[in-house]
Design an enzyme around this catalytic site. Structure first.
Site, mmCIF file in Angstrom:
data_model
loop_
_atom_site.group_PDB
_atom_site.id
_atom_site.type_symbol
_atom_site.label_atom_id
_atom_site.label_comp_id
_atom_site.label_asym_id
_atom_site.label_seq_id
_atom_site.Cartn_x
_atom_site.Cartn_y
_atom_site.Cartn_z
ATOM 1 N N HIS A 127 9.851 9.500 -21.443
ATOM 2 C CA HIS A 127 10.782 8.412 -21.113
ATOM 3 C C HIS A 127 11.593 8.035 -22.355
ATOM 4 O O HIS A 127 12.777 7.707 -22.261
ATOM 5 C CB HIS A 127 10.005 7.205 -20.593
ATOM 6 C CG HIS A 127 10.813 6.265 -19.765
ATOM 7 N ND1 HIS A 127 10.275 5.144 -19.169
ATOM 8 C CD2 HIS A 127 12.136 6.240 -19.434
ATOM 9 C CE1 HIS A 127 11.216 4.502 -18.504
ATOM 10 N NE2 HIS A 127 12.354 5.142 -18.655
ATOM 11 N N HIS A 169 -0.724 10.642 -19.006
ATOM 12 C CA HIS A 169 -0.106 9.328 -18.829
ATOM 13 C C HIS A 169 0.785 8.968 -20.015
ATOM 14 O O HIS A 169 1.957 8.601 -19.842
ATOM 15 C CB HIS A 169 -1.193 8.267 -18.648
ATOM 16 C CG HIS A 169 -0.667 6.868 -18.499
ATOM 17 N ND1 HIS A 169 -0.524 6.247 -17.279
ATOM 18 C CD2 HIS A 169 -0.239 5.953 -19.421
ATOM 19 C CE1 HIS A 169 -0.024 5.030 -17.450
ATOM 20 N NE2 HIS A 169 0.142 4.827 -18.745
ATOM 21 N N GLU A 170 0.231 9.063 -21.213
ATOM 22 C CA GLU A 170 0.999 8.662 -22.390
ATOM 23 C C GLU A 170 2.174 9.603 -22.644
ATOM 24 O O GLU A 170 3.216 9.187 -23.158
ATOM 25 C CB GLU A 170 0.087 8.577 -23.620
ATOM 26 C CG GLU A 170 -0.981 7.501 -23.531
ATOM 27 C CD GLU A 170 -0.427 6.112 -23.218
ATOM 28 O OE1 GLU A 170 0.723 5.813 -23.625
ATOM 29 O OE2 GLU A 170 -1.119 5.335 -22.539
ATOM 30 N N HIS A 204 5.122 8.303 -20.850
ATOM 31 C CA HIS A 204 5.872 7.320 -21.645
ATOM 32 C C HIS A 204 6.718 8.032 -22.697
ATOM 33 O O HIS A 204 7.869 7.652 -22.953
ATOM 34 C CB HIS A 204 4.905 6.372 -22.363
ATOM 35 C CG HIS A 204 4.297 5.330 -21.489
ATOM 36 N ND1 HIS A 204 5.038 4.484 -20.697
ATOM 37 C CD2 HIS A 204 2.998 4.954 -21.310
ATOM 38 C CE1 HIS A 204 4.233 3.660 -20.053
ATOM 39 N NE2 HIS A 204 2.982 3.921 -20.410
#
Length: 712
Positions: free
Chosen positions: A506, A499-500, A503
């Site tokens: 991104h 998940h991280e 980020h």
């Protein structure tokens, strides 16, 4: 000047800080202050060896003064306003303040201390006033407004048009159109909110210590592995408790280790330590007065700006646009979620009865017996699963492997750059053609100087205008193993790492001109989309079998066990979704209040809010109760916590779309990178998604992802 970034920092209260142990009283020649010029390290990475605590105050003060001068020069420019001499000039301003803030506020949650907290408390109202001094500058707003009103005549590209619109919106939402008296009140509100959110965050860090549970007998830890018992003893010793065992609470209501502890009394003690923190029980820290004042101030702020409530104010620039739109989606999820969690509770009750426990299911029973049900249904022994999830293997052969397959990027560790804590690791990030994209920092292990949770932030954000490449950090709270032991992690930790990293890419793959549009500078209900999207790769057979390797034997996880892990991953989704929905709707209810509707009792309001949506099941409490709901009372998610599930609709839809088109292939990753990751906030979020997907997202993929009844 990155207006949106500064506003997010102020809303968040703080994010994180430097690990320097130098005395604040130590004198320092400010000509040697590392913030006064860009770092000479690769990609302007922070020079943590040079940064001392006494550097922050003068850097903040000088940065504030420098940016005000720059803004005044723009505001009083005798030339007619142009996009270049106004909007671009603002984007270039505030470099010193940005450098200082990006380090200080990226680390106050990662590695803080009393001196750092003192500076944070002092700077919060000053930075709030600084933001107001810019956004309430009438001359500056007049220039922005004049450009906005003739925007269609300026021959701007899409990114420039979006930047102009967003800049104008920031001024209006800050109160630029209010009367002088109203603006003064807005300044007072902002200053007070910044102080309260900082105090709330400081209290949360202290609560982690205050509510930790000491155990005096290792027999009570029955169910724990030897390495976990050793880590608990080590943690107690570090706190000064010899021959005892320390169990820390997590940031959420439930505590992950509850699923392992056989001692029901200890489970109850640990759950209550977590769930009843921040309410001043037995003279402890009380966050309730802060909550009530914050909610009232936010309601007043929204009213001043012409909104019915704070939720309407916060959702106006989001993809959801209105609280009603967000609530419609949330309320549609409640019935199938309750149906699932009720079914799960029946299975748990049956399992408890097999153990001779006739009482009703309690919150401290749920995860323990849910794990037993999971083992009974799927025959999974977690003690046999964890050895296949060794942190380094998960990171390199799972997370990094997936990023390479999708986006062609490669991460290689380096040990020559200074870090803010010995646990932090640094990686070069290379593109497919061998060019270096930027740097990635990984800070995985929990410690007392770090707040709970997991997050990504930027030390340096990508911008062609400033010739900046990204320097990104991921922070998690994985229990640290005892010295010399391998870091064998839970599957929850595995998915959090994916998940991280979503980020992180991104930020790393951002390819924009203007700093205000870089990386994750997107609406709150879009920012969790790329990260949630990456989670699902963790359970794809081609990925999972690549990293799920026994840390000792080097044998791949047996196919039968692998199949069970994947099969069992959807189990307990009723509980997971219900505790999330409860927190989300609680957030909404707090911020739908008008100025005359603020309650006197936090816990009573919370109970009524949950009952309103039939989410007051005794065995399932909100993921965060109000007194430790950091997302909304010290972070930037006030009235926006719904963003996780809203973004998950996009993530589930995008993942299904990618699976329909070949799965883990570079062509799919290239398309996602082109239309989503590289664009940052340079275009409207939903327009980017529809351009990527070719249509609007379908909610059926979310229901399938969570194992809920899709009604098909």
């Amino acid at each position: 000047m990155r207006l949106q970034s500064l506003l997010l920092i102020l809303m968040a209260g703080s994010l994180m800080l430097s690990a320097c142990n130098k005395s604040q009283s130590q004198s320092s020649d400010m000509s040697d202050n590392p913030f006064f010029s860009e770092s000479a390290l690769p990609f302007h990475a922070p020079d943590f060896d040079a940064i001392k605590i006494e550097h922050y105050r003068p850097a903040f003060e000088a940065g504030i003064g420098e940016e005000l001068k720059e803004m005044e020069k723009i505001a009083t420019n005798p030339e007619a306003p142009t996009f270049e001499n106004t909007i671009v000039a603002m984007e270039k301003s505030g470099r010193l303040l940005s450098r200082t803030s990006s380090v200080f506020y990226n680390l106050t949650s990662s590695h803080t201390n009393d001196q750092i907290q003192e500076i944070q408390k002092e700077m919060a109202p000053k930075l709030a006033a600084h933001s107001d001094n810019i956004l309430l500058n009438a001359e500056l707003y007049d220039r922005v407004k004049s450009l906005y009103e003739k925007r269609d005549e300026l021959d701007l590209n899409e990114a420039q048009m979006k930047l102009l619109k967003d800049t104008h919106r920031d001024f209006v939402r800050a109160g630029a159109q209010l009367t002088e008296k109203e603006q003064q009140r807005m300044r007072e509100i902002n200053e007070r909110i910044s102080s309260l959110t900082t105090e709330f965050q400081e209290n949360l860090l202290a609560l982690t210590k205050e509510r930790s549970v000491l155990v005096d007998d290792a027999n009570k830890l029955d169910g724990f592995s030897d390495d976990r018992i050793a880590a608990a003893k080590e943690a107690a010793t570090e706190r000064g408790y010899e021959d005892q065992y320390l169990l820390s609470i997590s940031n959420t209501t439930r505590v992950p280790v509850l699923k392992e502890l056989n001692n029901r009394d200890l489970r109850e003690r640990l759950w209550k330590a977590s769930a009843y923190r921040g309410i001043g029980k037995e003279g402890g820290i009380d966050n309730q007065p802060i909550i009530l004042e914050l909610v009232k101030l936010r309601a007043e702020q929204a009213k001043l700006l012409g909104y019915e409530n704070y939720a309407a104010y916060k959702l106006d620039p989001q993809t959801a646009q209105t609280p009603e739109n967000a609530l419609d989606m949330l309320k549609d999820l409640v019935p199938p979620v309750i149906a699932n969690s009720t079914e799960e509770q029946s299975a748990i009750k049956e399992m408890m009865e097999k153990d001779g426990i006739e009482s009703e299911v309690q919150p401290w029973d749920w995860n323990y017996y849910a794990e037993k049900v999971r083992q009974d249904r799927y025959n999974i022994d977690q003690s046999k699963v964890r050895p296949y999830f060794e942190l380094n293997r998960v990171l390199k052969d799972g997370v990094f492997y997936t990023m390479n397959k999708l986006f062609g990027i490669t991460l290689e560790e380096r040990n020559d750059l200074p870090v803010y804590h010995p646990d932090v690791r640094v990686f070069n990030v290379y593109d497919e053609d061998g060019s270096q994209i930027g740097l990635f920092y990984a800070d995985f292990f929990e410690r007392e100087s770090k707040r709970g949770g997991a997050w990504m932030n930027s030390f340096v954000s990508q911008s062609h205008l400033l010739d900046h490449k990204p320097v990104i950090v991921n922070v998690l709270n994985i229990p640290k193993p005892a010295e010399g032991d391998p870091a064998l992690i839970s599957f929850d930790n595995v998915t959090t790492m994916f998940h991280e990293m979503g980020h992180a890419v991104h930020g790393l793959l951002s390819d924009v001109e203007y700093p205000s549009q870089g990386g994750t500078s997107v609406p709150r209900d879009f920012v969790e989309f790329p990260s949630t999207f990456e989670e699902d790769w963790a359970i794809q057979p081609g990925v999972l079998e690549n990293y799920a390797v026994h840390y000792e034997t080097r044998e791949q996880i047996p196919q039968e066990l692998l199949d069970k892990v994947i099969e069992a991953s959807n189990f307990n989704q009723g509980f997971d979704t219900q505790e999330y929905l409860a927190a989300t709707l609680l957030d909404m209810e707090w911020h739908l209040l008008g100025t005359e509707e603020i309650p006197e009792d936090v816990q009573n309001f919370e109970q009524q809010a949950l009952a309103k949506y039939n989410l007051d099941m005794e065995a399932i409490h909100p993921r965060y109760k109000s007194p430790y709901f950091a997302h909304i009372f010290s972070g930037g998610y006030a009235a926006n916590y719904y963003a996780y599930i809203w973004s998950e609709v996009l993530a589930a839809d995008a993942f299904a779309y990618m699976q329909e088109n070949g799965g883990l292939e570079s062509e799919n990753g290239d398309r996602f990178r082109k239309y989503i990751l590289s664009q940052g906030g340079s275009d409207e979020a939903m327009e980017l998604y529809q351009e990527y997907r070719g249509q609007e997202p379908e909610v059926k993929h979310l229901l399938k992802r969570r194992g809920l009844d899709a009604g098909e």
